[in-house]
Design a protein around this motif. Structure first.
Motif, short mmCIF file in Angstrom:
data_model
loop_
_atom_site.label_atom_id
_atom_site.label_comp_id
_atom_site.label_asym_id
_atom_site.label_seq_id
_atom_site.Cartn_x
_atom_site.Cartn_y
_atom_site.Cartn_z
N ALA A 26 43.30 13.76 12.80
CA ALA A 26 44.00 12.87 12.71
C ALA A 26 43.51 11.48 13.79
O ALA A 26 44.08 10.31 13.07
N GLN A 27 42.24 11.63 14.25
CA GLN A 27 42.17 10.43 14.70
C GLN A 27 40.61 9.52 14.19
O GLN A 27 40.52 8.79 15.01
N GLY A 28 40.38 10.62 13.36
CA GLY A 28 39.42 9.49 12.36
C GLY A 28 38.26 10.54 12.23
O GLY A 28 36.70 9.97 12.04
N PHE A 29 37.64 11.20 13.62
CA PHE A 29 36.42 12.39 13.71
C PHE A 29 36.67 12.64 13.01
O PHE A 29 37.30 13.82 11.83
N ASP A 30 34.81 13.13 12.15
CA ASP A 30 34.67 13.99 11.40
C ASP A 30 34.25 15.55 12.44
O ASP A 30 33.49 15.35 12.38
N VAL A 31 35.49 16.62 12.19
CA VAL A 31 35.13 17.72 12.79
C VAL A 31 34.42 18.98 12.07
O VAL A 31 35.76 19.46 11.03
N ILE A 32 34.32 20.12 12.57
CA ILE A 32 33.74 21.35 11.87
C ILE A 32 34.43 22.78 12.94
O ILE A 32 33.62 22.64 14.29
N LEU A 33 35.17 23.51 12.85
CA LEU A 33 35.64 24.23 13.75
C LEU A 33 35.17 25.46 13.03
O LEU A 33 35.13 26.11 11.97
N THR A 34 34.29 26.35 14.42
CA THR A 34 33.41 27.79 13.34
C THR A 34 34.01 28.13 15.17
O THR A 34 34.68 28.60 15.98
N ARG A 35 33.16 29.46 15.06
CA ARG A 35 33.55 31.51 16.17
C ARG A 35 32.41 31.38 15.95
O ARG A 35 31.11 31.84 14.99
N GLU A 36 32.55 32.15 17.42
CA GLU A 36 31.49 33.41 17.45
C GLU A 36 32.21 35.06 17.75
O GLU A 36 33.35 35.23 18.72
N PRO A 37 31.52 35.99 16.99
CA PRO A 37 30.41 35.70 16.78
C PRO A 37 31.37 35.82 15.23
O PRO A 37 31.74 36.20 15.05
N GLY A 38 30.41 35.38 14.06
CA GLY A 38 30.86 34.46 13.16
C GLY A 38 30.29 33.05 12.68
O GLY A 38 29.53 32.56 13.17
N GLY A 39 30.94 32.40 11.84
CA GLY A 39 30.70 31.06 11.74
C GLY A 39 29.28 31.00 10.63
O GLY A 39 29.29 30.24 10.01
N SER A 40 29.45 31.57 10.40
CA SER A 40 27.91 31.47 8.79
C SER A 40 28.59 33.13 7.91
O SER A 40 28.61 33.71 8.67
N PRO A 41 27.96 33.37 7.12
CA PRO A 41 27.98 34.49 6.06
C PRO A 41 27.45 35.83 6.39
O PRO A 41 27.85 37.11 7.30
N GLY A 42 25.82 35.67 7.51
CA GLY A 42 25.58 36.31 7.46
C GLY A 42 25.99 37.10 9.05
O GLY A 42 25.80 37.92 9.57
N ALA A 43 26.20 35.85 10.26
CA ALA A 43 27.19 36.27 11.55
C ALA A 43 28.16 36.98 10.88
O ALA A 43 28.43 37.95 11.77
N GLU A 44 28.95 36.73 10.28
CA GLU A 44 30.91 37.13 9.68
C GLU A 44 30.32 39.07 9.19
O GLU A 44 31.38 39.71 9.92
N GLU A 45 29.03 39.24 8.85
CA GLU A 45 28.89 40.78 8.64
C GLU A 45 28.25 41.51 9.34
O GLU A 45 29.05 41.97 9.65
N ILE A 46 27.87 40.46 10.67
CA ILE A 46 27.81 41.78 12.24
C ILE A 46 28.61 40.98 12.80
O ILE A 46 29.10 42.45 13.56
#
Length: 203
Positions: A26-46
């Protein structure tokens, strides 16, 4: 900027990570929200391998290898590319959780965790927000979610109490990047403190 949220199960960190993302967007920042374990296709499988099933499904040593493999893929495919583009990366858990859950709680394996981290990851967050919570309340919240990812919650309250002590010790060890937030207050109060902290860091 690379921001991570840490805390025991049920501490509210995932909710606060989402709220911070919304505030910064909302303040204009370019943000990505991710998580662990996970955050990419391979990591989500793990993720499904390590968070589901019986508590004794994996040894601590095997867990460390699985989490490190997931983190490496996550770093290569999600975190580093986003940072290279100037984005703010908010991650729900990172290496500090492995230092605690595998390195501390399931044997004296912290040294192995740190060695693998230095070799394969080599990156710490710029800012780590630790949401501190009463373990009994946190575990009650976590168990009420009724998801299939309950493997670590099934270790019980004793683990959560150990993890709380461990996270607070880690905050002292890495005092340059850790900030402890009292999670025993209302969601809005916690979110307000976090937003103020992050805005000061970004400026």
């Amino acid at each position: 900027m690379f921001i991570t949220f840490e805390g025991i199960d049920g501490s509210g960190k995932s909710t606060q990570a989402h709220l911070l993302r919304d505030t910064l967007v909302a303040q204009g920042f370019d943000v990505i929200l991710t998580r662990e374990p996970g955050g990419s296709p391979g990591a989500e499988e793990i993720r499904s391998l390590v968070l589901e099933g019986d508590p004794d499904r994996w040894s601590a040593e095997t867990e460390i290898l699985l989490f490190t493999a997931a983190r490496r893929d996550h770093l290569e495919r999600t975190i580093l590319p986003a940072l290279a583009k100037g984005k703010v990366v908010i991650c729900d858990r990172f290496a500090d959780s492995t230092r605690m859950y595998q390195g501390l709680s399931r044997g004296d394996l912290r040294g192995i965790v740190d060695q693998l981290h230095n070799i394969m990851i080599g990156r710490e967050p710029d800012l780590t927000i630790l949401i501190d919570m009463d373990p009994a309340i946190g575990l009650s919240r976590a168990k009420s979610r009724q998801t299939s990812e309950e493997r670590f919650e099934d270790f019980g309250q004793a683990l959560q109490e150990q993890m709380r002590r461990g996270f607070l010790s880690l905050a002292r060890e890495y005092a340059d990047r850790f900030h402890v937030i009292d999670g025993g207050r209302s969601q809005s109060e916690v979110a307000s403190d976090i937003a103020t902290l992050v805005q000061e860091q970004l400026v």
